[in-house]
Scaffold this active site. Sequence first.
Site, PDB file in Angstrom:
ATOM      1  NE  ARG B  45       5.971  18.082  17.466  1.00 54.28           N
ATOM      2  CZ  ARG B  45       6.366  16.874  17.875  1.00 54.28           C
ATOM      3  NH1 ARG B  45       5.959  16.429  19.048  1.00 54.28           N
ATOM      4  NH2 ARG B  45       7.147  16.139  17.134  1.00 54.28           N
ATOM      5  CB  CYS B  66      15.864   0.088  23.957  1.00 58.63           C
ATOM      6  SG  CYS B  66      15.437   0.067  22.202  1.00 58.63           S
ATOM      7  CB  THR B 293       0.330  -0.755   2.820  1.00 61.60           C
ATOM      8  OG1 THR B 293      -0.973  -0.162   2.660  1.00 61.60           O
ATOM      9  CG2 THR B 293       0.784  -0.587   4.265  1.00 61.60           C
ATOM     10  N   PRO B 296      -3.042   3.000  -0.571  1.00 64.97           N
ATOM     11  CG  PRO B 296      -3.690   4.400  -2.301  1.00 64.97           C
ATOM     12  CD  PRO B 296      -3.650   2.961  -1.910  1.00 64.97           C
ATOM     13  CB  ILE B 301       5.983   2.908  10.684  1.00 64.59           C
ATOM     14  CG1 ILE B 301       4.841   3.049  11.703  1.00 64.59           C
ATOM     15  CG2 ILE B 301       5.838   3.929   9.564  1.00 64.59           C
ATOM     16  CD1 ILE B 301       4.794   4.401  12.384  1.00 64.59           C
ATOM     17  N   GLY B 302       7.629   0.619  11.653  1.00 64.91           N
ATOM     18  CA  GLY B 302       8.102  -0.182  12.785  1.00 64.91           C
ATOM     19  C   GLY B 302       8.448  -1.607  12.387  1.00 64.91           C
ATOM     20  CE1 TYR B 446      44.925  13.513  20.434  1.00 71.78           C
ATOM     21  CE2 TYR B 446      46.054  15.349  19.389  1.00 71.78           C
ATOM     22  CZ  TYR B 446      46.063  14.273  20.247  1.00 71.78           C
ATOM     23  OH  TYR B 446      47.196  13.947  20.922  1.00 71.78           O
ATOM     24  CE  LYS B 454      49.429  10.568  10.923  1.00 73.94           C
ATOM     25  NZ  LYS B 454      50.765   9.962  10.766  1.00 73.94           N
TER      26      LYS B 454
END
Lengths: 577, 577
Positions: B45, B66, B293, B296, B301-302, B446, B454
């Site tokens: 993108r 997951c 790392t 450069p 990641i992960g 609430y 509360k």
Amino acid sequence: MSSVPPRRPADRFEAHAAPERDGARTTVIVGGVAGGMSAATRLRRLDEQREIIVLERSREVSFANCGLPYHVSGVIADRDALSLQSPERLAARFRIDARVRHEVVAIDRDARTVTVRRLDDDATTEIAYDELVLSPGAAPRWPAGIATDAPVHALRTLDDLDRLMADLDRVPADGAVVVIGGGFIGLEMADNLYRRGLGVTLVQRGAHLLPSLDEEMAAPIADHLGALGIEVRLGRVTTAVGIDHVVLDDGSRVRADLVIAAIGVTPETALAAAAGLTIGAGGGIAVDALHRTSDPAIFAIGDAAEKRDAIDGSGRLVTLAGLANRHGRAVADTIAGDAAPSRPALGTAIIDAAGLTAASVGWTERVARERGRDVRVVHTHPSSHATYYPGASPLSMKLVIDTADDRILGAQAVGTDGVDKRIDVVATAMSAGLAASALADLELAYAPQYGSAKDPINMLGYVARNLASGDDRVIQWHELDHELATGAVLLDVRAEAQLAEGTIPGALWIPVESLRERHAEFAGRRVVVHCRVGQGAHTAARLLSELGHDVVNLDGGFLTWRDGQRARSLAELPLAA
Amino acid sequence: MSSVPPRRPADRFEAHAAPERDGARTTVIVGGVAGGMSAATRLRRLDEQREIIVLERSREVSFANCGLPYHVSGVIADRDALSLQSPERLAARFRIDARVRHEVVAIDRDARTVTVRRLDDDATTEIAYDELVLSPGAAPRWPAGIATDAPVHALRTLDDLDRLMADLDRVPADGAVVVIGGGFIGLEMADNLYRRGLGVTLVQRGAHLLPSLDEEMAAPIADHLGALGIEVRLGRVTTAVGIDHVVLDDGSRVRADLVIAAIGVTPETALAAAAGLTIGAGGGIAVDALHRTSDPAIFAIGDAAEKRDAIDGSGRLVTLAGLANRHGRAVADTIAGDAAPSRPALGTAIIDAAGLTAASVGWTERVARERGRDVRVVHTHPSSHATYYPGASPLSMKLVIDTADDRILGAQAVGTDGVDKRIDVVATAMSAGLAASALADLELAYAPQYGSAKDPINMLGYVARNLASGDDRVIQWHELDHELATGAVLLDVRAEAQLAEGTIPGALWIPVESLRERHAEFAGRRVVVHCRVGQGAHTAARLLSELGHDVVNLDGGFLTWRDGQRARSLAELPLAA
């Protein structure tokens, strides 16, 4: 250690007509319920010696006012479940002298006394105070032209509820009721009267329901109520209330075996005003951050007192139980010697509108623009949790951001699940001063039953960050007509299967996947790109921008545009009676 | 505007064996799924011209890891719902060159190339990169003593799931399975195998389930699973896995038609280590805030990369999809030229443990004490929403606070409803740096269906504030024995009706309402006061303190004490086989 015997409820009234004894200080609290009772119980926990007297005009000193509408439908079947504390229990546990059916009719600030009328026998007496806490609440407003004996009710107290239930028992099972007012109480009453099986007409003066939402966010709620069979009349004012009908300003006459007035409240400021206390520009008792009125011995909290707006510091009325509770506690801390300034109010609020939840915090786009802010607006339509796990439901979310500093000015959300969570997270972020872009970085709990790895809150933050950085440029649904009138091409990049949901007139359909091949078709023209919710269009807009086009994304996509159109059509064309 | 034709999936492998063409930069991503795919799509993108190559060892480049356990039970009935993106779709929409069954076997950092093996035919080739993103994930650990042909499975990928489902089809309907490991994956697998109708034994090496919770918070989960018929074996290590049983370290032999290994994962660091990249003290690839790392040009990641702990900045492994997604996106921003440092990790996590939700953020009390922090701890047992509205369910909450500065170090919550919301609010507060006491001031939405005036979050804040100010002093459940041994009297101030729930041995029962009359009975002794959850005891403690007693409140009341006792008895006495 001193030993203080518990005070008996009997003879309490007379016992306190005398001046102070033993040098103990006396705090008098006018009005029980949320604010007053929080102040009283906290104060007792901080100071065992003080005299604490609560004077409550109604028959109940502590009740669940937010629960009252649900007894109408039987969702809360037991009326007594709404009564939280009795004077007897308050005396036994907290040594609080709570007197119901006692009305304070005057304050003598020089003498530091209040004049109290016992409503059961009209006897009056005076009570001396060291500190006075005003928590009288607010009175319902009434529509114009109420005929004698018209069955019109407001619902603020348990006394009100008892009267309403008695009248409702006389309404036939297929009876018709009119609810005047489309705010929180009006919607809750419409919902519960509908659940009771009655025919319900909801009359709203404004162009949309729930003024705490913007029009396009509120439109689905009117449609939802309409689909249930609740008749929603927007932009209509009640001009007369008869014994079996109401008359609206378009001349229509609506049958009403019973009428609920829920057109707002007026803060109970008469007592304070008569005592010369300052009334604020917002119409409530003016207070400082310690809830002190213009007389430092007198505090005011709850619906009668003004709140300081968290965004611009202005004084305004915010009638929310949470604030009343919190401020009651803060006043107790201050009176006990630990001055506890309160934070200004965001006004977080939520409603269950017949199964559709709507919640908001801070300012709407409308308020922000009225107050001269230059805003960025983000609409999203995420799922309540990961779509691959069963039971996900659609959310509609909106974020209002100050362009000047990326500050979150407000948020709104509507859906059946997960609305409260997302608004609570934004309220927390606003309270902490997090920028809109920082929502992207929040680590929210993710398993597929509860959210998404990129939670809807994170997505709001990503969009906000893309807008702040200039990676994405958007227009709002109400700006589309102007774009098209000035020569832009509207590009629909949805997948073919999504077109059945509807199309925006004049759009050119090219799916994202075909843009690289076909983008020359609109070379040289400004492009407004849209998809269903804005995400695919973001991908398309980025691509077209990289390919050299002048492109903006229609914020919130087809769904927000459709909600906006619906809002306008609902406002212009109230549903026929 | 240049026109870039979409790349076809066919012949992709060969097309990229050649050096770069046209001067476009090439980013190679090792491993798809959350981190890798977020990096790839975000990068596209931001940059339409770049070559983006994703090399994934398994058959699926983008799947819902997951969600895998829920296909085992059929909660997610359609296996294909777990496959989120195909290489074909990624090519068409994002012009991403995603290759499955491709394993990177070496990195030549000087040449900036990776050596790739195509698993279907073992062909190898080299691909040049300008930037390399390592997102290889983590490999399951295996228990000791696995016999040849033992039906033992781990569940990390769709390939794993396909193998598991094939084996499960051979398990009889009344079959028995053993799940080794009582962390997130182990509990989810136990839950879903139970839902499938199988007999489940859950073996946990530690003294309690879910190491992200403290022992007293985890105890109700073991009891909940036990009540469903899942056999929980705590403090037990598997010493051998046979073809139809496992053997535990107490010599017991448990029937197992199938075994799930869920004893944790090892970050996939071999490739990085072989290339000379620095491995951190926590065992993962060491990275800076930009996920770079020690080279450069190479990012990680992960699950393979270390995260920086939000509280003390230490490097640690946090295997959460949300972080992988966020960091993938951040790496794309950095590669595209807009360096985007990531915030350190709180590690917010949640699990649906067979209908009981448990969630946590930050550090446990145990971790905080191990790291030398002086902590204040708050346990509460609020209702998920106002108790006068139907459907409220109990929550168990815990807040860990740094005594030095009132900083929130962590929070835990267990219950059936509203757990995710409360942990998300605390996570937001922690991310924003709000103090524990500031939770009192949050304006949360609430209405009685959603919370309380509360809110439980506000109550945590109030208790924290009372502790910080010294208005309240508490001891923890594990400190009670010491108090009693050193002469304190234990005072139970519950209402009579609450005693049936159980009592703490040796307690003197005096309800709050009788304390003013009877407090001389324990004059001169230090008092530990307790009620059911801590609130009534707070009132009592304040009263006794005002009356001159030396008093502390048993934090969390009878319920937390009971959970603590239960935790200790579960740890010492594993349920018999």
